[in-house]
Structure formats: C-alpha cells, structure tokens
Design a protein around this motif. Structure first.
Motif, PDB file in Angstrom:
ATOM      1  N   PHE A  92       0.990  -1.333   0.155  1.00  0.00           N
ATOM      2  CA  PHE A  92      -0.038  -0.012  -0.088  1.00  0.00           C
ATOM      3  C   PHE A  92       0.955   1.342  -0.131  1.00  0.00           C
ATOM      4  CE2 PHE A  92      -3.545  -2.623   2.087  1.00  0.00           C
ATOM      5  CZ  PHE A  92      -4.382  -2.739   1.077  1.00  0.00           C
ATOM      6  N   PHE A  93       1.844   1.161   0.702  1.00  0.00           N
ATOM      7  CA  PHE A  93       2.862   2.328   0.706  1.00  0.00           C
ATOM      8  C   PHE A  93       3.206   2.703  -0.638  1.00  0.00           C
ATOM      9  CE2 PHE A  93       7.235   4.049   0.922  1.00  0.00           C
ATOM     10  CZ  PHE A  93       7.158   4.996   1.713  1.00  0.00           C
ATOM     11  N   TYR A  94       3.969   1.622  -1.347  1.00  0.00           N
ATOM     12  CA  TYR A  94       4.532   1.922  -2.579  1.00  0.00           C
ATOM     13  C   TYR A  94       3.419   2.317  -3.733  1.00  0.00           C
ATOM     14  CZ  TYR A  94       9.124   0.562  -1.094  1.00  0.00           C
ATOM     15  OH  TYR A  94      10.454   0.275  -0.467  1.00  0.00           O
ATOM     16  N   VAL A  95       2.152   1.568  -3.736  1.00  0.00           N
ATOM     17  CA  VAL A  95       1.230   1.885  -4.603  1.00  0.00           C
ATOM     18  C   VAL A  95       0.831   3.008  -4.374  1.00  0.00           C
ATOM     19  CG1 VAL A  95      -1.145   1.130  -5.399  1.00  0.00           C
ATOM     20  CG2 VAL A  95       0.642  -0.543  -4.913  1.00  0.00           C
ATOM     21  N   SER A  96       0.399   3.600  -3.199  1.00  0.00           N
ATOM     22  CA  SER A  96      -0.025   5.118  -3.113  1.00  0.00           C
ATOM     23  C   SER A  96       1.017   6.049  -3.264  1.00  0.00           C
ATOM     24  CB  SER A  96      -0.551   5.141  -1.700  1.00  0.00           C
ATOM     25  OG  SER A  96       0.572   5.216  -0.675  1.00  0.00           O
ATOM     26  N   LEU A  97       2.267   5.785  -3.055  1.00  0.00           N
ATOM     27  CA  LEU A  97       3.354   6.661  -3.640  1.00  0.00           C
ATOM     28  C   LEU A  97       3.447   6.933  -5.114  1.00  0.00           C
ATOM     29  CD1 LEU A  97       5.540   8.665  -2.616  1.00  0.00           C
ATOM     30  CD2 LEU A  97       7.008   6.517  -2.688  1.00  0.00           C
ATOM     31  N   PHE A  98       3.378   5.655  -5.792  1.00  0.00           N
ATOM     32  CA  PHE A  98       3.269   5.748  -7.145  1.00  0.00           C
ATOM     33  C   PHE A  98       2.181   6.525  -7.703  1.00  0.00           C
ATOM     34  CE2 PHE A  98       1.774   3.720 -11.359  1.00  0.00           C
ATOM     35  CZ  PHE A  98       2.938   3.595 -11.960  1.00  0.00           C
ATOM     36  N   PHE A  99       1.002   6.391  -7.503  1.00  0.00           N
ATOM     37  CA  PHE A  99      -0.028   7.140  -7.825  1.00  0.00           C
ATOM     38  C   PHE A  99       0.098   8.424  -7.426  1.00  0.00           C
ATOM     39  CE2 PHE A  99      -2.448   2.957  -8.126  1.00  0.00           C
ATOM     40  CZ  PHE A  99      -2.528   2.970  -9.632  1.00  0.00           C
ATOM     41  N   SER A 100       0.572   8.838  -6.485  1.00  0.00           N
ATOM     42  CA  SER A 100       0.984  10.254  -5.949  1.00  0.00           C
ATOM     43  C   SER A 100       1.896  10.991  -6.940  1.00  0.00           C
ATOM     44  CB  SER A 100       1.314  10.379  -4.566  1.00  0.00           C
ATOM     45  OG  SER A 100       0.452   9.744  -3.900  1.00  0.00           O
ATOM     46  N   LEU A 101       2.881  10.277  -7.216  1.00  0.00           N
ATOM     47  CA  LEU A 101       3.821  10.794  -8.142  1.00  0.00           C
ATOM     48  C   LEU A 101       3.304  10.910  -9.480  1.00  0.00           C
ATOM     49  CD1 LEU A 101       7.005   8.966  -6.702  1.00  0.00           C
ATOM     50  CD2 LEU A 101       6.669  11.375  -6.600  1.00  0.00           C
ATOM     51  N   LEU A 102       2.880   9.906 -10.150  1.00  0.00           N
ATOM     52  CA  LEU A 102       2.087   9.634 -11.199  1.00  0.00           C
ATOM     53  C   LEU A 102       1.186  10.836 -11.434  1.00  0.00           C
ATOM     54  CD1 LEU A 102       1.593   8.229 -13.865  1.00  0.00           C
ATOM     55  CD2 LEU A 102      -0.105   7.194 -12.607  1.00  0.00           C
ATOM     56  N   GLY A 103       0.403  11.342 -10.579  1.00  0.00           N
ATOM     57  CA  GLY A 103      -0.508  12.406 -10.807  1.00  0.00           C
ATOM     58  C   GLY A 103       0.023  13.649 -10.953  1.00  0.00           C
ATOM     59  N   THR A 104       1.145  13.743  -9.625  1.00  0.00           N
ATOM     60  CA  THR A 104       1.831  15.031  -9.666  1.00  0.00           C
ATOM     61  C   THR A 104       2.517  15.316 -10.950  1.00  0.00           C
ATOM     62  OG1 THR A 104       2.058  14.970  -7.480  1.00  0.00           O
ATOM     63  CG2 THR A 104       3.464  16.482  -8.148  1.00  0.00           C
ATOM     64  N   ILE A 105       3.327  14.224 -11.362  1.00  0.00           N
ATOM     65  CA  ILE A 105       4.210  14.557 -12.515  1.00  0.00           C
ATOM     66  C   ILE A 105       3.269  14.874 -13.877  1.00  0.00           C
ATOM     67  CG2 ILE A 105       6.065  13.606 -13.952  1.00  0.00           C
ATOM     68  CD1 ILE A 105       6.799  12.194 -11.363  1.00  0.00           C
ATOM     69  N   ALA A 106       2.247  13.839 -13.924  1.00  0.00           N
ATOM     70  CA  ALA A 106       1.204  14.125 -15.025  1.00  0.00           C
ATOM     71  C   ALA A 106       0.866  15.587 -15.185  1.00  0.00           C
ATOM     72  CB  ALA A 106       0.129  13.407 -14.816  1.00  0.00           C
ATOM     73  N   ILE A 107       0.341  16.111 -14.086  1.00  0.00           N
ATOM     74  CA  ILE A 107      -0.139  17.486 -13.961  1.00  0.00           C
ATOM     75  C   ILE A 107       0.685  18.717 -14.265  1.00  0.00           C
ATOM     76  CG2 ILE A 107      -1.254  19.065 -12.217  1.00  0.00           C
ATOM     77  CD1 ILE A 107      -2.689  16.874 -10.939  1.00  0.00           C
ATOM     78  N   ILE A 108       2.071  18.488 -13.586  1.00  0.00           N
ATOM     79  CA  ILE A 108       3.019  19.192 -14.141  1.00  0.00           C
ATOM     80  C   ILE A 108       3.596  19.233 -15.421  1.00  0.00           C
ATOM     81  CG2 ILE A 108       5.577  19.883 -13.449  1.00  0.00           C
ATOM     82  CD1 ILE A 108       4.868  19.043 -10.526  1.00  0.00           C
ATOM     83  N   GLY A 109       3.649  17.960 -15.820  1.00  0.00           N
ATOM     84  CA  GLY A 109       3.758  17.883 -17.563  1.00  0.00           C
ATOM     85  C   GLY A 109       2.853  18.541 -18.304  1.00  0.00           C
ATOM     86  N   ALA A 110       1.555  18.187 -18.227  1.00  0.00           N
ATOM     87  CA  ALA A 110       0.563  18.881 -18.906  1.00  0.00           C
ATOM     88  C   ALA A 110       0.591  20.297 -18.844  1.00  0.00           C
ATOM     89  CB  ALA A 110      -0.743  18.134 -18.410  1.00  0.00           C
ATOM     90  N   LEU A 111       0.470  20.916 -17.461  1.00  0.00           N
ATOM     91  CA  LEU A 111       0.539  22.292 -17.531  1.00  0.00           C
ATOM     92  C   LEU A 111       1.696  22.824 -18.156  1.00  0.00           C
ATOM     93  CD1 LEU A 111      -0.754  22.778 -13.855  1.00  0.00           C
ATOM     94  CD2 LEU A 111      -1.956  23.146 -15.779  1.00  0.00           C
ATOM     95  N   THR A 112       2.937  22.357 -18.015  1.00  0.00           N
ATOM     96  CA  THR A 112       4.147  22.848 -18.474  1.00  0.00           C
ATOM     97  C   THR A 112       3.976  22.729 -20.208  1.00  0.00           C
ATOM     98  OG1 THR A 112       5.475  22.021 -16.870  1.00  0.00           O
ATOM     99  CG2 THR A 112       6.694  22.790 -18.800  1.00  0.00           C
TER     100      THR A 112
END
Length: 140
Positions: A54-74
């Motif tokens: 659960f730790f690694y899966v939740s961190l993966f989705f957190s990073l995925l969302g953050t990086i995807a949002i930053i990448g899309a906005l950039t």
C-alpha cells in the motif's frame, strides 16, 4: 437512433483540459492523503507485506498524478499545439515512466541494492522505452 447514442457517448467520454486537470488534481490529492496516512500510521518495523504494498502503490499514484499534472501544464504553457490531447498523452506516459523509475529505485534502496550503475541502467532502459514510444507512429 444508434448514431445519436454513439454521439452522446462520445461526447460524454471526451473531456476538456480543465476537467482533466481538476480530476487529476483530486485523484492526486487523494493519493497523497493515502500515502500520508500510511506514512504516519504504519510502523515499518512491524509492518507486513500488504503495508509495504500500500505504501509503494499510493506513492506511485501520487507521483504519477503530480508529474502528469506538472507535465501537462508545462506543455500547455510552452508548447502551443492545437491537439492538446496529444500533449496530455505524452505527459501522462512520461509521468508513468518517471514514477516507475522512482519506485524501482526506492525498492532497490529498500533492499540495499541501489548503486550508481543500477540507476544508470534503469535510466537507460526507461530512455529506450521512451524513444521507442516516440518513434512509434501515432494513429491519433
């Protein structure tokens, strides 16, 4: 009648860039919240395999969302493309690769197997996969 239903379904499945950012932001906030709860409530010395999963899966989705949002906005700011959905697809794909790379590094570090040459091999492998994805002819 079938054409009308198809057009309504297509309209329902499409979303604007603003809607995408809102949904991704909410999902990312939920993922970061889940990761924070796991981080502060689970004792790593007494945790079982499911806690680490659960730790690694939740961190993966957190990073995925953050990086995807930053990448899309950039990409939205710096790349003026009329086909914005292509930029969103590229930023999401790159977010998956980067998040996967970070997760592999964390898993290797957790097992004390992470070295500088492992990092270089992982970066090279992810780069080859990204170059393959770029060179693949898009049908969109």
């Amino acid at each position: 009648m079938v054409k009308y239903i198809y057009l309504n379904m297509l309209k329902w499945l499409t979303m604007s860039f603003r809607t995408y950012i809102i949904f991704m932001s909410v999902a990312t906030l939920v993922s970061w919240s889940a990761w924070g709860i796991i981080l502060f409530l689970v004792n790593p010395f007494e945790a079982d395999v499911m806690s680490f999963l659960f730790f690694y899966v939740s961190l993966f989705f957190s990073l995925l969302g953050t990086i995807a949002i930053i990448g899309a906005l950039t990409r939205r700011i710096f790349i003026k493309d009329k086909m914005l959905f292509r930029q969103v697809i590229v930023s999401f794909r790159q977010a998956v690769f980067i998040s996967f790379l970070i997760m592999l590094c964390l898993l290797l570090q957790g097992e004390r197997l992470l070295t500088w040459w492992n990092i270089m091999l992982l970066i090279a492998a992810v780069s080859v996969i990204e170059l393959f994805a770029i060179s693949k002819k898009q049908k969109i």
